[in-house]
Design a protein around this motif. Structure first.
Motif, PDB file in Angstrom:
ATOM      1  N   ILE A   1      19.715  -4.272   7.112  1.00 51.39           N
ATOM      2  CA  ILE A   1      21.057  -4.082   6.560  1.00 51.39           C
ATOM      3  C   ILE A   1      21.686  -2.762   7.000  1.00 51.39           C
ATOM      4  N   THR A   2      20.876  -1.693   7.020  1.00 53.17           N
ATOM      5  CA  THR A   2      21.433  -0.369   7.341  1.00 53.17           C
ATOM      6  C   THR A   2      21.324  -0.015   8.819  1.00 53.17           C
ATOM      7  N   GLY A   3      20.445  -0.732   9.530  1.00 53.88           N
ATOM      8  CA  GLY A   3      20.230  -0.403  10.941  1.00 53.88           C
ATOM      9  C   GLY A   3      19.307   0.782  11.129  1.00 53.88           C
ATOM     10  N   GLN A   4      18.754   1.298  10.022  1.00 55.92           N
ATOM     11  CA  GLN A   4      17.876   2.464  10.083  1.00 55.92           C
ATOM     12  C   GLN A   4      16.572   2.167   9.331  1.00 55.92           C
ATOM     13  N   PRO A   5      15.431   2.578   9.883  1.00 53.80           N
ATOM     14  CA  PRO A   5      14.169   2.391   9.148  1.00 53.80           C
ATOM     15  C   PRO A   5      14.104   3.329   7.952  1.00 53.80           C
ATOM     16  N   LEU A   6      13.323   2.944   6.981  1.00 50.52           N
ATOM     17  CA  LEU A   6      13.105   3.806   5.823  1.00 50.52           C
ATOM     18  C   LEU A   6      12.348   5.054   6.287  1.00 50.52           C
ATOM     19  N   PRO A   7      12.707   6.245   5.776  1.00 49.46           N
ATOM     20  CA  PRO A   7      11.957   7.456   6.143  1.00 49.46           C
ATOM     21  C   PRO A   7      10.462   7.267   5.894  1.00 49.46           C
ATOM     22  N   PRO A   8       9.610   7.747   6.813  1.00 44.26           N
ATOM     23  CA  PRO A   8       8.158   7.526   6.705  1.00 44.26           C
ATOM     24  C   PRO A   8       7.561   7.918   5.365  1.00 44.26           C
ATOM     25  N   GLU A   9       8.041   9.009   4.769  1.00 44.91           N
ATOM     26  CA  GLU A   9       7.463   9.454   3.507  1.00 44.91           C
ATOM     27  C   GLU A   9       7.762   8.464   2.372  1.00 44.91           C
ATOM     28  N   LYS A  10       8.931   7.827   2.418  1.00 44.33           N
ATOM     29  CA  LYS A  10       9.279   6.840   1.389  1.00 44.33           C
ATOM     30  C   LYS A  10       8.499   5.538   1.599  1.00 44.33           C
ATOM     31  N   LEU A  11       8.297   5.191   2.859  1.00 40.82           N
ATOM     32  CA  LEU A  11       7.511   4.003   3.167  1.00 40.82           C
ATOM     33  C   LEU A  11       6.061   4.202   2.736  1.00 40.82           C
ATOM     34  N   GLU A  12       5.565   5.399   2.948  1.00 40.98           N
ATOM     35  CA  GLU A  12       4.189   5.725   2.549  1.00 40.98           C
ATOM     36  C   GLU A  12       4.038   5.644   1.033  1.00 40.98           C
TER      37      GLU A  12
ATOM     38  N   ILE B   1       2.045  -6.517  -9.217  1.00 37.85           N
ATOM     39  CA  ILE B   1       1.927  -7.116  -7.884  1.00 37.85           C
ATOM     40  C   ILE B   1       3.290  -7.550  -7.351  1.00 37.85           C
ATOM     41  N   ARG B   2       4.064  -8.256  -8.179  1.00 37.38           N
ATOM     42  CA  ARG B   2       5.371  -8.737  -7.717  1.00 37.38           C
ATOM     43  C   ARG B   2       6.321  -7.579  -7.405  1.00 37.38           C
ATOM     44  N   ALA B   3       6.430  -6.659  -8.334  1.00 35.09           N
ATOM     45  CA  ALA B   3       7.378  -5.553  -8.162  1.00 35.09           C
ATOM     46  C   ALA B   3       7.021  -4.680  -6.960  1.00 35.09           C
ATOM     47  N   LYS B   4       5.760  -4.299  -6.840  1.00 36.18           N
ATOM     48  CA  LYS B   4       5.365  -3.379  -5.766  1.00 36.18           C
ATOM     49  C   LYS B   4       5.319  -4.076  -4.407  1.00 36.18           C
ATOM     50  N   GLY B   5       4.871  -5.341  -4.393  1.00 35.46           N
ATOM     51  CA  GLY B   5       4.865  -6.083  -3.136  1.00 35.46           C
ATOM     52  C   GLY B   5       6.264  -6.333  -2.626  1.00 35.46           C
ATOM     53  N   SER B   6       7.167  -6.674  -3.531  1.00 29.21           N
ATOM     54  CA  SER B   6       8.564  -6.917  -3.155  1.00 29.21           C
ATOM     55  C   SER B   6       9.225  -5.641  -2.653  1.00 29.21           C
ATOM     56  N   LYS B   7       8.916  -4.536  -3.309  1.00 34.88           N
ATOM     57  CA  LYS B   7       9.523  -3.267  -2.899  1.00 34.88           C
ATOM     58  C   LYS B   7       9.129  -2.916  -1.467  1.00 34.88           C
ATOM     59  N   LEU B   8       7.857  -3.098  -1.134  1.00 31.94           N
ATOM     60  CA  LEU B   8       7.414  -2.783   0.222  1.00 31.94           C
ATOM     61  C   LEU B   8       8.065  -3.728   1.233  1.00 31.94           C
ATOM     62  N   PHE B   9       8.137  -4.999   0.891  1.00 33.98           N
ATOM     63  CA  PHE B   9       8.781  -5.980   1.773  1.00 33.98           C
ATOM     64  C   PHE B   9      10.246  -5.617   2.012  1.00 33.98           C
ATOM     65  N   LEU B  10      10.967  -5.348   0.953  1.00 35.37           N
ATOM     66  CA  LEU B  10      12.386  -5.015   1.084  1.00 35.37           C
ATOM     67  C   LEU B  10      12.575  -3.730   1.878  1.00 35.37           C
ATOM     68  N   SER B  11      11.670  -2.775   1.660  1.00 38.64           N
ATOM     69  CA  SER B  11      11.774  -1.482   2.361  1.00 38.64           C
ATOM     70  C   SER B  11      11.504  -1.621   3.858  1.00 38.64           C
ATOM     71  N   LYS B  12      10.531  -2.477   4.208  1.00 41.80           N
ATOM     72  CA  LYS B  12      10.141  -2.613   5.617  1.00 41.80           C
ATOM     73  C   LYS B  12      10.982  -3.613   6.391  1.00 41.80           C
ATOM     74  N   VAL B  13      11.558  -4.592   5.693  1.00 51.37           N
ATOM     75  CA  VAL B  13      12.276  -5.664   6.387  1.00 51.37           C
ATOM     76  C   VAL B  13      13.775  -5.634   6.108  1.00 51.37           C
ATOM     77  N   MET B  14      14.149  -5.709   4.833  1.00 51.52           N
ATOM     78  CA  MET B  14      15.567  -5.883   4.508  1.00 51.52           C
ATOM     79  C   MET B  14      16.397  -4.622   4.676  1.00 51.52           C
ATOM     80  N   LEU B  15      15.866  -3.478   4.268  1.00 49.88           N
ATOM     81  CA  LEU B  15      16.654  -2.243   4.378  1.00 49.88           C
ATOM     82  C   LEU B  15      16.991  -1.904   5.826  1.00 49.88           C
ATOM     83  N   PRO B  16      16.031  -1.916   6.754  1.00 53.15           N
ATOM     84  CA  PRO B  16      16.379  -1.672   8.166  1.00 53.15           C
ATOM     85  C   PRO B  16      17.349  -2.724   8.724  1.00 53.15           C
TER      86      PRO B  16
END
Length: 241
Positions: free
Chosen positions: A123-134, A106-121
């Motif tokens: 910091i990089t100014g770009q959203p995560l590719p849809p296939e990786k987000l999926e 729960i912690r690892a997978k929930g954190s990964k989704l949070f970081l992918s949807k919030v922190m990565l965009p």
């Protein structure tokens, strides 16, 4: 000197400690450590926790790191109601079982989704590719199914009829992807009902207060994050994704 808790309520484990202490009327001094400003990397904080991570506890000259260890310390020091960490061997084993499992699930997978949807965009100014987000979403969905089938089943709470540390730790973790916009409770009625029971058990107003910062995390901008952390975050997140 009384109990001091070093926390940032953007952090899931910090919220668990804050809610637990407040709901049990445990007296403590809230020492805010702002992760986005890099305050956990200062020499001052290093004297409290050489690992330079929150949460941390200081009780007189005694210091303690790691959220589960801190929760158990408070349970025993303040003799909180039995349901939090039951004396009954098998009920306690159920709590321990979940607390052991959740770190890499729960912690690892929930954190990964949070970081992918919030922190990565952020910091990089770009959203995560849809296939990786999926993929990140599906990984979380797998462990959510396991959580319902293995740990919650048809019980009101993980250890049975009363709330425990396991429920509190689980719910604060699930609120992380919720804050990122993933409505994981919407099509999971059993999980949604369990969430309501946990919130009621700890106090809904307290629960909402503790989650105020994280539920507004989408308002965070890159210039509010310490520059040295931005690069560190970026490298870490790019490796994950």
């Amino acid at each position: 000197m009384g109990l001091e808790l070093y926390l940032d309520l953007l952090s899931q484990p910090c919220r668990a400690l804050y809610i637990f202490a407040r709901s049990n009327n445990i007296p403590f001094e809230f020492k805010r450590v702002q992760l986005t400003k890099g305050q956990h990397k200062t020499e001052e904080f290093r004297k409290v926790n050489v690992l330079m991570k929150v949460p941390a506890l200081k009780d007189g000259s005694f210091t303690l790191a790691e959220s589960i260890a801190i929760l158990l310390y408070m349970v025993q020091k303040f003799k909180t109601p039995d349901h939090w960490y039951p004396a009954d061997l098998q009920k306690r084993a159920r709590v321990d079982e979940y607390l052991s499992w959740q770190h890499t699930n729960i912690r690892a997978k929930g954190s990964k989704l949070f970081l992918s949807k919030v922190m990565l965009p952020l910091i990089t100014g770009q959203p995560l590719p849809p296939e990786k987000l999926e993929l990140a979403t599906e990984e979380l969905n797998v462990v959510l199914k396991q959580f319902e089938e293995k740990f919650l089943q048809d019980k009101p709470f993980i250890a049975g009829s009363e709330v425990s540390l396991a429920d509190l730790v689980a719910l604060v973790e699930l609120m992380q992807p919720v804050s990122a916009g993933y409505a994981l409770f919407e099509e999971r009625p059993a999980l949604a009902a369990w969430r309501s029971r946990v919130e009621e058990a700890v106090g809904k107003e307290l629960f909402l207060e503790a989650h105020q910062d994280i539920m507004n995390v989408k308002n965070l901008t890159a210039d509010q994050v310490a520059p040295e952390l931005l690069e560190s975050f970026k490298q870490h997140l790019l490796k994950q994704n």
